[in-house]
Design an enzyme around this catalytic site. Structure first.
Site, PDB file in Angstrom:
ATOM      1  N   ARG A 146       0.855  -1.186   0.000  1.00 20.79           N
ATOM      2  CA  ARG A 146       0.000   0.000   0.000  1.00 20.79           C
ATOM      3  C   ARG A 146       0.891   1.236   0.000  1.00 20.79           C
ATOM      4  NH1 ARG A 146      -1.856  -3.572   4.026  1.00 20.79           N
ATOM      5  NH2 ARG A 146      -3.938  -4.430   3.630  1.00 20.79           N
ATOM      6  N   LYS A 170      -1.646  -2.675   8.193  1.00 17.52           N
ATOM      7  CA  LYS A 170      -2.757  -2.261   9.042  1.00 17.52           C
ATOM      8  C   LYS A 170      -2.638  -2.934  10.404  1.00 17.52           C
ATOM      9  CE  LYS A 170      -6.053  -1.289   5.331  1.00 17.52           C
ATOM     10  NZ  LYS A 170      -7.361  -1.632   4.732  1.00 17.52           N
ATOM     11  N   HIS A 242      -2.505   2.730  -5.686  1.00 12.17           N
ATOM     12  CA  HIS A 242      -3.191   1.481  -5.328  1.00 12.17           C
ATOM     13  C   HIS A 242      -3.424   0.580  -6.543  1.00 12.17           C
ATOM     14  CE1 HIS A 242      -5.067  -0.658  -2.019  1.00 12.17           C
ATOM     15  NE2 HIS A 242      -6.025  -1.037  -2.840  1.00 12.17           N
ATOM     16  N   ARG A 245      -0.985  -2.128  -6.757  1.00 12.33           N
ATOM     17  CA  ARG A 245      -1.288  -3.229  -5.844  1.00 12.33           C
ATOM     18  C   ARG A 245      -2.295  -4.183  -6.488  1.00 12.33           C
ATOM     19  NH1 ARG A 245      -1.166  -4.556  -0.294  1.00 12.33           N
ATOM     20  NH2 ARG A 245      -3.146  -5.235   0.616  1.00 12.33           N
ATOM     21  N   HIS A 268      -3.107  -9.534   3.827  1.00 10.42           N
ATOM     22  CA  HIS A 268      -4.524  -9.688   4.132  1.00 10.42           C
ATOM     23  C   HIS A 268      -4.719 -10.648   5.290  1.00 10.42           C
ATOM     24  CE1 HIS A 268      -6.689  -8.357   0.194  1.00 10.42           C
ATOM     25  NE2 HIS A 268      -5.824  -7.476   0.622  1.00 10.42           N
ATOM     26  N   TYR A 277      -3.948 -18.113  11.488  1.00  9.07           N
ATOM     27  CA  TYR A 277      -3.217 -17.795  10.248  1.00  9.07           C
ATOM     28  C   TYR A 277      -1.753 -18.178  10.394  1.00  9.07           C
ATOM     29  CZ  TYR A 277      -2.086 -15.409   5.968  1.00  9.07           C
ATOM     30  OH  TYR A 277      -1.680 -15.126   4.695  1.00  9.07           O
TER      31      TYR A 277
END
Length: 296
Positions: A146, A170, A242, A245, A268, A277
């Site tokens: 990003r 994030k 973006h 991406r 993600h 995960y």
């Protein structure tokens, strides 16, 4: 499960007499689908439900695949499950009621490889700012980061020898993203030949990408330089940072890359299951990137 795929491909070749290009497209779509099922712990097609398929299609969309490509995947999955049902490998076809996504009037923008080459070709490589900008564009497309992540990369986050960049996404989640040889060349030129001349002791704060004042480049600054080169390359699409991406993810997925690897590189969260995960091996990520990224 992969044996069933081989049988399906033989059926397409012998009974439906499809072209090799079409069969290859089916193979890529179903192989990727089987990889997904394997990742979420489904080892038998009898345990696939309509919700399983819907979650998979949602994941494709989240990773940046355009609706037309998702629709093609729906068609491939339907054909495959119909084959399994006809051969009595499953009792009921879970894909029967799955709908293709509606195609919106404006599709997400994805650049072709030729358009990316044209943008890079519009950047002068004999000036300090040009060398910096080439490194930025190559990094955006080679890593899929990003723009907010790009401008926050520090010099200590770039591992040139190992071909990795450490990114804080994030929620301050850390991940390591591989980059290709072309991006590595441009980063080396910038880091060794240009950044030292731009850096200012109290202004630069170890940030990787700097403006001509020696200050960290901002998101707006990256947006402006992208616009400049898009205009010079005479590309009529609306291109933001973006878009690189989206293009990164789409080109990898369309080339046959493992979805879990692309998911990991994009940073993600796992949106399809509640399982813990697990991160993939770094060497495997490099191998996926090297094999499937068009500008390695």
């Amino acid at each position: 499960m992969r044996e069933k795929l081989k049988e399906f491909l033989r059926y397409l070749r012998i009974e439906r007499k499809l072209s090799e290009n079409t069969i290859d497209a089916y193979r890529l779509d179903i192989q990727r689908y089987i990889d997904y099922l394997d990742n979420i712990g489904i080892r038998d097609f009898r345990f696939v439900t309509a919700l399983t398929i819907q979650n998979y299609l949602k994941l494709l969309g989240e990773l940046g695949l355009v609706p037309s490509s998702v629709s093609r995947n729906v068609s491939s999955i339907r054909s495959f499950h119909r084959f399994l049902a006809d051969e009595n490998y499953i009792e009921k076809d879970p894909s029967e009621l799955i709908q293709s996504p509606r195609l919106p009037q404006r599709l997400p923008t994805v650049l072709s490889l030729d358009e990316i080459e044209r943008i890079l070709g519009a950047i002068e490589d004999n000036t300090a700012i040009g060398i910096r900008d080439r490194a930025i564009v190559e990094t955006l497309y080679s890593t899929g980061v990003r723009v907010s992540e790009l401008v926050n990369i520090k010099t200590g986050d770039v591992f040139l020898k190992e071909s990795f960049i450490r990114v804080f996404g994030k929620g301050a989640k850390e991940r390591l993203v591989p980059f290709g040889e072309r991006a590595k060349r441009e980063l080396l030129k910038y880091v060794n030949g240009v950044r030292p001349g731009l850096a200012r002791k109290r202004k630069s704060k170890d940030f990787l990408f700097l403006n001509f004042k020696g200050e960290p480049l901002t998101r707006i600054g990256v947006w402006k330089l992208i616009q400049k080169y898009v205009r010079k390359a005479d590309i009529r699409k609306r291109v933001s940072p973006h878009v690189f991406r989206h293009s990164f993810a789409t080109h990898l997925i369309e080339g046959g890359a493992n979805l879990r690897a692309v998911q990991e590189m994009l940073g993600h969260a796992d949106i399809s299951t509640t399982q813990i995960y697990t991160h993939l091996d770094r060497n495997y990520l490099i191998e996926v990137h090297k094999r499937f990224h068009p500008r390695w």
